[in-house]
Design a protein around this motif. Sequence first.
Motif, PDB file in Angstrom:
ATOM      1  N   SER A 252       0.824  -1.186  -0.006  1.00 24.32           N
ATOM      2  CA  SER A 252       0.032  -0.168  -0.099  1.00 24.32           C
ATOM      3  C   SER A 252       0.848   1.155   0.091  1.00 24.32           C
ATOM      4  CB  SER A 252      -0.784  -0.054   1.426  1.00 24.32           C
ATOM      5  OG  SER A 252      -1.534   1.182   1.260  1.00 24.32           O
ATOM      6  N   THR A 253       0.419   2.385  -0.673  1.00 26.92           N
ATOM      7  CA  THR A 253       1.232   3.586  -0.984  1.00 26.92           C
ATOM      8  C   THR A 253       0.047   4.541  -0.515  1.00 26.92           C
ATOM      9  OG1 THR A 253       0.641   3.654  -3.046  1.00 26.92           O
ATOM     10  CG2 THR A 253       2.846   2.799  -2.606  1.00 26.92           C
ATOM     11  N   SER A 254      -1.036   4.382   0.317  1.00 32.35           N
ATOM     12  CA  SER A 254      -2.119   5.349   0.539  1.00 32.35           C
ATOM     13  C   SER A 254      -1.761   6.383   1.555  1.00 32.35           C
ATOM     14  CB  SER A 254      -3.298   4.535   1.173  1.00 32.35           C
ATOM     15  OG  SER A 254      -3.901   3.739  -0.133  1.00 32.35           O
ATOM     16  N   SER A 255      -2.120   7.436   1.263  1.00 32.42           N
ATOM     17  CA  SER A 255      -1.947   8.424   2.158  1.00 32.42           C
ATOM     18  C   SER A 255      -2.960   8.491   3.482  1.00 32.42           C
ATOM     19  CB  SER A 255      -2.464  10.021   1.627  1.00 32.42           C
ATOM     20  OG  SER A 255      -3.774   9.994   1.183  1.00 32.42           O
ATOM     21  N   PHE A 256      -4.072   7.786   3.499  1.00 28.96           N
ATOM     22  CA  PHE A 256      -5.011   7.101   4.333  1.00 28.96           C
ATOM     23  C   PHE A 256      -5.802   6.290   3.826  1.00 28.96           C
ATOM     24  CE2 PHE A 256      -7.733  10.208   2.248  1.00 28.96           C
ATOM     25  CZ  PHE A 256      -8.846   9.820   2.548  1.00 28.96           C
ATOM     26  N   GLU A 257      -6.694   5.746   4.841  1.00 26.68           N
ATOM     27  CA  GLU A 257      -7.883   4.557   4.517  1.00 26.68           C
ATOM     28  C   GLU A 257      -8.777   4.592   5.608  1.00 26.68           C
ATOM     29  OE1 GLU A 257      -8.214   2.911   1.913  1.00 26.68           O
ATOM     30  OE2 GLU A 257      -6.295   2.723   0.812  1.00 26.68           O
ATOM     31  N   GLY A 258      -9.857   3.935   5.345  1.00 26.91           N
ATOM     32  CA  GLY A 258     -11.034   3.804   6.113  1.00 26.91           C
ATOM     33  C   GLY A 258     -10.483   2.640   7.033  1.00 26.91           C
ATOM     34  N   LEU A 259     -10.614   1.300   6.751  1.00 24.17           N
ATOM     35  CA  LEU A 259     -10.070   0.278   6.935  1.00 24.17           C
ATOM     36  C   LEU A 259     -10.054  -0.832   5.672  1.00 24.17           C
ATOM     37  CD1 LEU A 259      -9.109  -0.834   9.771  1.00 24.17           C
ATOM     38  CD2 LEU A 259     -11.075  -2.271   9.809  1.00 24.17           C
ATOM     39  N   PRO A 260      -9.003  -0.785   5.025  1.00 23.71           N
ATOM     40  CA  PRO A 260      -9.091  -1.368   3.624  1.00 23.71           C
ATOM     41  C   PRO A 260      -9.071  -2.924   3.655  1.00 23.71           C
ATOM     42  CG  PRO A 260      -6.773  -0.807   4.163  1.00 23.71           C
ATOM     43  CD  PRO A 260      -7.667  -0.357   5.324  1.00 23.71           C
ATOM     44  N   LEU A 261     -10.138  -3.290   2.930  1.00 22.36           N
ATOM     45  CA  LEU A 261     -10.595  -4.665   2.938  1.00 22.36           C
ATOM     46  C   LEU A 261      -9.263  -5.451   2.151  1.00 22.36           C
ATOM     47  CD1 LEU A 261     -14.289  -4.600   1.711  1.00 22.36           C
ATOM     48  CD2 LEU A 261     -13.483  -5.562   3.974  1.00 22.36           C
ATOM     49  N   THR A 262      -8.843  -4.847   1.296  1.00 21.31           N
ATOM     50  CA  THR A 262      -7.674  -5.540   0.540  1.00 21.31           C
ATOM     51  C   THR A 262      -6.779  -5.979   1.347  1.00 21.31           C
ATOM     52  OG1 THR A 262      -6.609  -3.532  -0.286  1.00 21.31           O
ATOM     53  CG2 THR A 262      -8.246  -4.497  -1.728  1.00 21.31           C
ATOM     54  N   LEU A 263      -6.276  -5.063   2.203  1.00 23.35           N
ATOM     55  CA  LEU A 263      -5.156  -5.629   3.154  1.00 23.35           C
ATOM     56  C   LEU A 263      -5.710  -6.673   4.428  1.00 23.35           C
ATOM     57  CD1 LEU A 263      -3.544  -2.179   3.932  1.00 23.35           C
ATOM     58  CD2 LEU A 263      -3.100  -3.607   2.149  1.00 23.35           C
ATOM     59  N   LEU A 264      -6.941  -6.645   4.487  1.00 27.93           N
ATOM     60  CA  LEU A 264      -7.280  -7.734   5.304  1.00 27.93           C
ATOM     61  C   LEU A 264      -7.606  -8.925   4.644  1.00 27.93           C
ATOM     62  CD1 LEU A 264     -10.194  -5.689   7.361  1.00 27.93           C
ATOM     63  CD2 LEU A 264      -7.937  -5.980   7.922  1.00 27.93           C
ATOM     64  N   GLU A 265      -8.108  -8.965   3.494  1.00 29.55           N
ATOM     65  CA  GLU A 265      -8.260 -10.227   2.692  1.00 29.55           C
ATOM     66  C   GLU A 265      -6.856 -10.881   2.335  1.00 29.55           C
ATOM     67  OE1 GLU A 265     -12.164  -8.559   0.155  1.00 29.55           O
ATOM     68  OE2 GLU A 265      -9.972  -8.463  -0.890  1.00 29.55           O
ATOM     69  N   ALA A 266      -5.990 -10.041   2.009  1.00 25.28           N
ATOM     70  CA  ALA A 266      -4.518 -10.588   1.664  1.00 25.28           C
ATOM     71  C   ALA A 266      -3.735 -11.231   2.802  1.00 25.28           C
ATOM     72  CB  ALA A 266      -3.529  -9.420   1.140  1.00 25.28           C
ATOM     73  N   GLN A 267      -4.034 -10.658   4.127  1.00 25.35           N
ATOM     74  CA  GLN A 267      -3.274 -11.178   5.151  1.00 25.35           C
ATOM     75  C   GLN A 267      -4.310 -12.302   5.659  1.00 25.35           C
ATOM     76  OE1 GLN A 267      -1.560  -8.047   7.984  1.00 25.35           O
ATOM     77  NE2 GLN A 267      -3.321  -7.060   7.237  1.00 25.35           N
ATOM     78  N   ALA A 268      -5.227 -12.456   5.460  1.00 22.77           N
ATOM     79  CA  ALA A 268      -6.172 -13.698   5.684  1.00 22.77           C
ATOM     80  C   ALA A 268      -5.807 -14.863   5.037  1.00 22.77           C
ATOM     81  CB  ALA A 268      -7.529 -13.453   5.673  1.00 22.77           C
ATOM     82  N   VAL A 281      -4.658   2.346   7.505  1.00 25.46           N
ATOM     83  CA  VAL A 281      -3.570   1.181   7.194  1.00 25.46           C
ATOM     84  C   VAL A 281      -3.006   0.656   8.491  1.00 25.46           C
ATOM     85  CG1 VAL A 281      -1.561   0.819   6.149  1.00 25.46           C
ATOM     86  CG2 VAL A 281      -2.942   2.317   4.933  1.00 25.46           C
ATOM     87  N   ASN A 282      -2.634   1.530   9.566  1.00 31.81           N
ATOM     88  CA  ASN A 282      -2.184   1.108  10.649  1.00 31.81           C
ATOM     89  C   ASN A 282      -2.962   0.443  11.617  1.00 31.81           C
ATOM     90  OD1 ASN A 282      -3.215   3.431  11.801  1.00 31.81           O
ATOM     91  ND2 ASN A 282      -1.259   4.506  12.092  1.00 31.81           N
ATOM     92  N   GLU A 283      -4.291   0.512  11.500  1.00 31.82           N
ATOM     93  CA  GLU A 283      -5.156  -0.492  12.191  1.00 31.82           C
ATOM     94  C   GLU A 283      -5.346  -1.952  11.704  1.00 31.82           C
ATOM     95  OE1 GLU A 283      -8.946   0.867  13.500  1.00 31.82           O
ATOM     96  OE2 GLU A 283      -8.360   3.046  13.544  1.00 31.82           O
ATOM     97  N   CYS A 284      -4.687  -1.885  10.648  1.00 30.89           N
ATOM     98  CA  CYS A 284      -5.082  -3.378   9.744  1.00 30.89           C
ATOM     99  C   CYS A 284      -3.481  -3.921   9.590  1.00 30.89           C
ATOM    100  CB  CYS A 284      -6.090  -3.491   8.663  1.00 30.89           C
ATOM    101  SG  CYS A 284      -5.434  -2.358   7.294  1.00 30.89           S
ATOM    102  N   ILE A 285      -2.649  -3.594   9.903  1.00 31.66           N
ATOM    103  CA  ILE A 285      -1.295  -3.987   9.517  1.00 31.66           C
ATOM    104  C   ILE A 285      -0.527  -3.753  10.865  1.00 31.66           C
ATOM    105  CG2 ILE A 285       1.030  -3.727   8.258  1.00 31.66           C
ATOM    106  CD1 ILE A 285      -0.244  -2.691   5.923  1.00 31.66           C
ATOM    107  N   ASP A 286      -0.022  -4.833  11.469  1.00 34.60           N
ATOM    108  CA  ASP A 286       0.525  -4.859  12.989  1.00 34.60           C
ATOM    109  C   ASP A 286       1.820  -5.633  12.699  1.00 34.60           C
ATOM    110  OD1 ASP A 286       1.284  -5.342  15.356  1.00 34.60           O
ATOM    111  OD2 ASP A 286      -0.568  -5.639  16.051  1.00 34.60           O
ATOM    112  N   PRO A 287       2.995  -4.869  12.745  1.00 36.05           N
ATOM    113  CA  PRO A 287       4.341  -5.323  12.886  1.00 36.05           C
ATOM    114  C   PRO A 287       4.629  -6.692  13.742  1.00 36.05           C
ATOM    115  CG  PRO A 287       4.687  -3.264  12.785  1.00 36.05           C
ATOM    116  CD  PRO A 287       3.187  -3.652  13.206  1.00 36.05           C
ATOM    117  N   LYS A 288       3.694  -6.818  14.736  1.00 33.50           N
ATOM    118  CA  LYS A 288       3.864  -7.748  15.566  1.00 33.50           C
ATOM    119  C   LYS A 288       3.311  -9.022  15.213  1.00 33.50           C
ATOM    120  CE  LYS A 288       3.901  -4.857  19.799  1.00 33.50           C
ATOM    121  NZ  LYS A 288       3.058  -4.396  20.981  1.00 33.50           N
ATOM    122  N   HIS A 289       2.359  -9.079  14.025  1.00 32.25           N
ATOM    123  CA  HIS A 289       1.683 -10.071  13.602  1.00 32.25           C
ATOM    124  C   HIS A 289       1.795 -10.289  11.972  1.00 32.25           C
ATOM    125  CE1 HIS A 289      -0.590 -10.578  17.345  1.00 32.25           C
ATOM    126  NE2 HIS A 289      -0.457  -9.290  17.536  1.00 32.25           N
TER     127      HIS A 289
END
Length: 333
Positions: A252-268, A281-289
């Motif tokens: 992702s290169t976004s300047s902001f997001e709501g809570l992007p489904l694509t990032l959630l789907e990809a990680q799942a 973006v930082n609500e759905c990407i976690d470096p600890k996970h």
Amino acid sequence: MAGALEKFKMKILLANEGCIMGGVETWMVSLSSQLLARGHQCELFFFNHGPMEQNLPPDITAHFGDLADLLKLVSSQGFDLVHANSTDWHMGVAAVRSLGAKLVLTSHGRSVPTWNPLNCDALVSCSRWEAEEQQALTGVPVRTVLNGIDTGRFKAAEVTEVAGPPIVAWIGRGINVEQKRIDKLAAIAPLLHRGGERLHLVEPYGPEEVSKVAPEAVRALLPVVDFWGAVPVEEMAAFYLKVAASGGCVLSTSSFEGLPLTLLEAQAAGCPAIGPDVRGVNECIDPKHGGFLYPFETQVEELASLIIKTLGNADEMRWRRAACAQFARDQFS
């Protein structure tokens, strides 16, 4: 709560201004399917036509028209509740309440100061940051209901042997330059290509349309992109698995997001996500996970180097694939 809703059958109309290939429209389809499965009558309404029309399921009724058409539909069909995007204020959607229908709104990343207890019945946000920002603008209690995904459909597969070179997948609307920042992708793309990564752009509008708003970005991307086009909705789960199997990631290169489904789907699906440390973006990407967050201001050369280095660490990527899949299942199913 779920049991009570299933006993009380409602007629629900999900409304949105556009019918573009975007997260809100994808979310509407998923929500309508869930409501139908619970025995409610649910239909869609769009103020404008768009490319998402061809991806709307045939078993979900969709209507198109202006405010008069919306009001006529709500009145004639007796819809109990209209659910709209909070940004649909300027479309006049609040008028449905004059017909006796309840109006529920979801904020998908853009706060709107006009909603109050006199013109809506409930206000929901898809992310925590947005709920806090929206709450400061309204007297309506703002609930947070995080975007969720079907973890039965988007699920990881064991990667026993990486089928590289790694794919770096960018998913979004290139025409929305201000938010999605395809120009930022274009700046690092030649460096990623030189480093051996394969670039796949899941972007439904294509180079011709994007070149109207970001011609320099298109010129930089075309020589180094392996794939640029739309992927049918029903094939997205397989696409994520392909990226994961290559040892790659979604970027992702976004300047902001709501809570992007694509990032959630990809990680799942066990496909690690790399994105900027910005709201949404930082609500759905976690470096600890298993995720990787970089400062949005990171310089081009440094960002490309970070991505190449991350994808080149086979042991770490193996951990990222397992960790991000577990994270998505636990937090966003």
